[in-house]
Structure formats: C-alpha cells, structure tokens
Motif scaffolding. Structure first.
Motif, PDB file in Angstrom:
ATOM      1  N   ALA B 181       0.946  -1.032  -0.269  1.00 26.78           N
ATOM      2  CA  ALA B 181      -0.050   0.123  -0.293  1.00 26.78           C
ATOM      3  C   ALA B 181       1.266   1.231   0.058  1.00 26.78           C
ATOM      4  O   ALA B 181       1.869   1.657   0.868  1.00 26.78           O
ATOM      5  CB  ALA B 181      -0.619  -0.340   1.643  1.00 26.78           C
ATOM      6  N   THR B 182       0.198   1.759  -0.465  1.00 26.45           N
ATOM      7  CA  THR B 182       1.339   3.743  -0.695  1.00 26.45           C
ATOM      8  C   THR B 182       0.067   4.541   0.602  1.00 26.45           C
ATOM      9  O   THR B 182      -0.818   3.963   0.387  1.00 26.45           O
ATOM     10  CB  THR B 182       1.639   4.692  -1.779  1.00 26.45           C
ATOM     11  OG1 THR B 182       0.051   4.607  -2.528  1.00 26.45           O
ATOM     12  CG2 THR B 182       2.401   3.348  -2.491  1.00 26.45           C
ATOM     13  N   ALA B 183       0.799   5.054   1.456  1.00 25.87           N
ATOM     14  CA  ALA B 183      -0.250   6.092   1.899  1.00 25.87           C
ATOM     15  C   ALA B 183       0.648   7.634   2.274  1.00 25.87           C
ATOM     16  O   ALA B 183       1.645   7.645   1.821  1.00 25.87           O
ATOM     17  CB  ALA B 183      -0.470   5.690   3.732  1.00 25.87           C
ATOM     18  N   SER B 184      -0.110   8.361   2.982  1.00 27.76           N
ATOM     19  CA  SER B 184       0.632   9.759   2.528  1.00 27.76           C
ATOM     20  C   SER B 184      -0.068  10.265   4.065  1.00 27.76           C
ATOM     21  O   SER B 184      -1.128   9.907   4.873  1.00 27.76           O
ATOM     22  CB  SER B 184      -0.571  10.482   2.196  1.00 27.76           C
ATOM     23  OG  SER B 184       0.146  11.921   1.337  1.00 27.76           O
ATOM     24  N   VAL B 185       1.076  11.164   5.079  1.00 25.05           N
ATOM     25  CA  VAL B 185       0.945  11.521   6.584  1.00 25.05           C
ATOM     26  C   VAL B 185      -0.585  12.740   5.707  1.00 25.05           C
ATOM     27  O   VAL B 185      -1.415  12.913   7.157  1.00 25.05           O
ATOM     28  CB  VAL B 185       2.043  12.628   6.694  1.00 25.05           C
ATOM     29  CG1 VAL B 185       2.822  11.506   7.197  1.00 25.05           C
ATOM     30  CG2 VAL B 185       2.829  13.859   5.728  1.00 25.05           C
ATOM     31  N   SER B 186      -1.215  13.076   4.907  1.00 22.84           N
ATOM     32  CA  SER B 186      -2.001  13.955   4.909  1.00 22.84           C
ATOM     33  C   SER B 186      -2.935  13.158   4.903  1.00 22.84           C
ATOM     34  O   SER B 186      -4.455  14.047   4.955  1.00 22.84           O
ATOM     35  CB  SER B 186      -2.154  14.904   3.540  1.00 22.84           C
ATOM     36  OG  SER B 186      -2.035  14.034   2.155  1.00 22.84           O
ATOM     37  N   HIS B 187      -3.330  11.538   4.624  1.00 26.16           N
ATOM     38  CA  HIS B 187      -4.725  11.579   4.991  1.00 26.16           C
ATOM     39  C   HIS B 187      -5.037  10.347   5.973  1.00 26.16           C
ATOM     40  O   HIS B 187      -4.659   8.593   5.438  1.00 26.16           O
ATOM     41  CB  HIS B 187      -4.810  10.593   2.920  1.00 26.16           C
ATOM     42  CG  HIS B 187      -5.596  11.597   2.390  1.00 26.16           C
ATOM     43  ND1 HIS B 187      -4.207  12.532   1.578  1.00 26.16           N
ATOM     44  CD2 HIS B 187      -6.234  11.745   2.125  1.00 26.16           C
ATOM     45  CE1 HIS B 187      -5.012  12.996   0.799  1.00 26.16           C
ATOM     46  NE2 HIS B 187      -6.135  13.314   0.706  1.00 26.16           N
TER      47      HIS B 187
END
Lengths: 98, 296
Positions: B181-187
């Motif tokens: 998975a990819t994730a971002s600290v904004s979400h």
C-alpha cells in the motif's frame, strides 16, 4: 496532562544503566518548547471542534481536554501546521513572548 | 464555541508517541509513526535501521515511543524484523506485530537486498518505508528515491538529479507479496485503515509512506501536510493498494488532477527548475498515472 512530565533520570556510571531502553515517555524530560519562535494561540470562540489540529500535530503537543484543543507549550516546537490546517482559521501564530 | 456540537475524532485516541522527541519542526516522519502506532497498538516491535527515526527517538536509554525498539544496522531492517518474528514465534507469541521501519535510503538503496529476501521468503512482517526523498539524517544526500530535478548536497543546482525516482512499489509487486500500500501523512484515516487491514494479513506487507521533510526540501515547516496533500491530489504520489501483486485498488480516484507546478513551487529544492523542466515532470507524472489506471 500533568502526570506526563518526567524528570530526567541521570546515571552516574555505565553499570547503573538499564539493559533495556526505558519506554513510556522517558524522553518527556526534553522540553522542546524552547525551540519555538512563534507560538500557536487558539481562539476557542471560533473553534469548530473538528480535531484537525490534534490530528496533524507532529509532537503531539495538542491534547483534547473536555472536547477543546489545548496546546502544551512545554513541547510545542512552533511548526505552524495546526494554524495552516485549521478550517476555521482560529489558530494564530503569534510572536513568542520573552 | 458551538456548544451543541460533539467532537468526534477520526483517529484512535490512544497515543503511543510522547512529546519531547528530537524531530525537526514540521517533520512528516513523526506523523507517520504516530498514525502507525495508533493503528497497530502497543503489541508492536519496531526494528529501526539508521534513518531519521534512529535519532528522533532519543538517546539511549530514553525513548519517546511506548513500544520496544530494536536499532539495527543500515542494511538489515527486513532481516532483523524476520529474526525478531522468528524469535517471538519460538516463545509461542504469535500476536505481536513486527514492523521494520526504514527511511528511503534504507529501503531503496541500502536495505533492498534484505527486503527482497524477506519478501521472497514471505516472512510475516510489516515493512514501512517513510519516504522523504533523500538521506535527510546524514545531511540531504541524493538517494534513488530523490525525484527528477531535485537539489541535494550531492546533486547541486548545476548538476541536479536527471534521473527519475525508482518505482519501489512495482519492485515489491513483482515479489507477489500479499499486501502493498501507499499512504500519505495528509490522509491519516486512509493510512490507519490500511494499517489495520495489513495487521490482519499474514505474510510480508509493504507500506510506502510519503513524509515531507521541511529541512531537506527547503519548504516552510507549516506546509508539510499541505505538500503531502498536493502530492496526492496531483497524482505525484497516488494512494493505492496492491493485493497478491496483481489486484490494484486506487483509494483516491482523482477526477481532476492539480498541476504539479503548485507542488514544485512551494519547495526550495526545485527553485532552479525552468518551465520546461516542470513540463517534463508533469509529463512523467501523467504517464505514471495513466500506467496506474491501466493496471487496475
């Protein structure tokens, strides 16, 4: 919030050092609030109770006490993410008082 | 303040990271760690190689995390995590989650052979790469995660990086591991949801987390979350997950992409780029997004 504050444990010699890292917030003796140039000030009148400032605080120095965000100025480094992200714009970054 | 409205927090309230850590102002990596521990809970062992988090955590014997940490050598994050998991299983503990937490240098360059080995054996670990796009801890040197056009101390403005970023997710997908998975600290809600999903899966699980670094990117500390959000909205860093190396799910389908220039112009490391360079980056991002849409 108060019980979190820890004193720094000082070891006189290497022999006294524990074999394991002490967990449970033993780094809280390091008051990073001294790094700050600008301080966030929350206008609770305009607050929407969304919790976004709490969500995006990298310290985390914002706590929710009785459904209100409260900034812990002992640790806040003054990055300004809370002021940038607040949808109601109720957080202002003010010049740090001496 | 509105009296009638009740506050609803979108993330778990449990806090396993305490303040007083040594991260720079506006650090994205601390946010990533905070969300991950919120999702996984206290029964977690962290294996951290040399990276920013080896410093942020605090000097021995102090720690700002309420979870055990194993500091290991730079190239061995995945193999240390494998060993810790094997040791826990020998003692009969199958509940504890073992996480290898490495930066982009420890994943893309130095740690890739250990990671590839662990993925090939399908060891039961979660590998999280928080990507700040250079060796930020040692002083902003170029890594293979550094994007095209970026300034670093080893790729100065006259000779800025002219090669694109390595596609680590495609490399991991080629290993056919159960979950990527990819994730971002904004979400953070998306991140916590994916982390909880990954916790229930057995086998190697890989996370690529986008973590802005104001110090290395020469951006304003208050723009960290905004930059991460812009990167998601302009498909520079799309949010998706891959199951068993084949089934691609895009979590945030973009109806309209924002221009990459908005994201680039907020960062001092891209200040020297001309319009033509930015157009080249836009083309590359568009091609990558089209490729992703085709694969699902």
């Amino acid at each position: 919030m108060k019980e979190k504050k820890a004193k720094r444990i000082v070891y006189r010699s290497e022999r006294e050092m524990p074999l394991m890292v002490i967990s449970v917030g033993s780094q809280t003796h390091n008051l990073t609030g001294a790094w700050r140039n600008i301080r966030p000030e929350i206008d609770l009148e305009k607050c929407l109770k969304c919790g976004i400032c709490w969500k995006f605080c990298p310290e985390p120095a914002i706590e929710i006490v009785d459904e209100r965000p409260v900034v812990d100025y002992d640790y806040c480094k003054g990055c300004g993410i809370c002021a940038e992200e607040c949808p109601a714009k109720c957080i202002v970054m003010a010049e740090e008082r001496k | 303040m509105k009296k009638d409205k009740k506050m609803t927090l979108t993330l778990p309230a449990e806090e396993l990271m305490s303040p007083g850590h040594l991260a720079c102002q506006g650090c994205g990596a601390t946010l990533a760690m905070r969300y991950m521990l919120k999702a996984l809970g206290q029964r977690t062992v962290l294996c951290i190689p040399a990276c920013c988090w080896a410093v942020i955590d605090g000097p021995y014997p102090y720690s700002c995390l309420d979870a055990p940490i194993y500091h290991c050598a730079f190239e061995t994050a995945a193999s240390t995590a494998t060993g810790v998991k094997a040791g826990l299983e020998m003692t009969g503990d199958t509940e504890t989650t073992v996480v290898a937490w490495a930066g982009d240098g420890g994943t893309f360059d130095i740690g890739i052979q250990a990671l590839s080995g662990a993925a090939e054996r399908n060891d039961d670990i979660i590998y999280v790469c928080y990507d700040n796009e250079a060796y930020m801890n040692t002083g902003i040197q170029r890594s293979s995660a550094t994007p095209y056009g970026a300034w670093t101390t080893t790729t100065p403005v006259k000779h800025f990086k002219d090669r694109p970023k390595k596609d680590i997710v495609a490399i991991m997908a080629a290993h056919r591991i159960p979950y990527i998975a990819t994730a971002s600290v904004s979400h953070p809600e998306d991140f916590v949801k994916k982390m909880k999903k990954a916790k229930a899966i057995k086998g190697t699980r890989f996370f690529h987390v986008f973590a802005p670094c104001p110090t290395g990117w020469k951006s304003r500390p208050d723009d960290s979350v905004k930059l991460a959000r812009l990167a998601v909205q302009n498909a520079y860093f799309p949010l998706f997950e891959i199951e068993d190396g084949e089934k691609v799910t895009i979590n945030l389908k973009l109806k309209e992409k924002k221009p990459v220039a908005d994201y680039i112009r907020l960062q001092g490391r891209f200040r020297h780029l001309s319009e033509a360079h930015i157009a080249a980056i836009q083309d590359e991002v568009d091609a990558r997004w089209a490729r992703l849409l085709k694969s699902c």
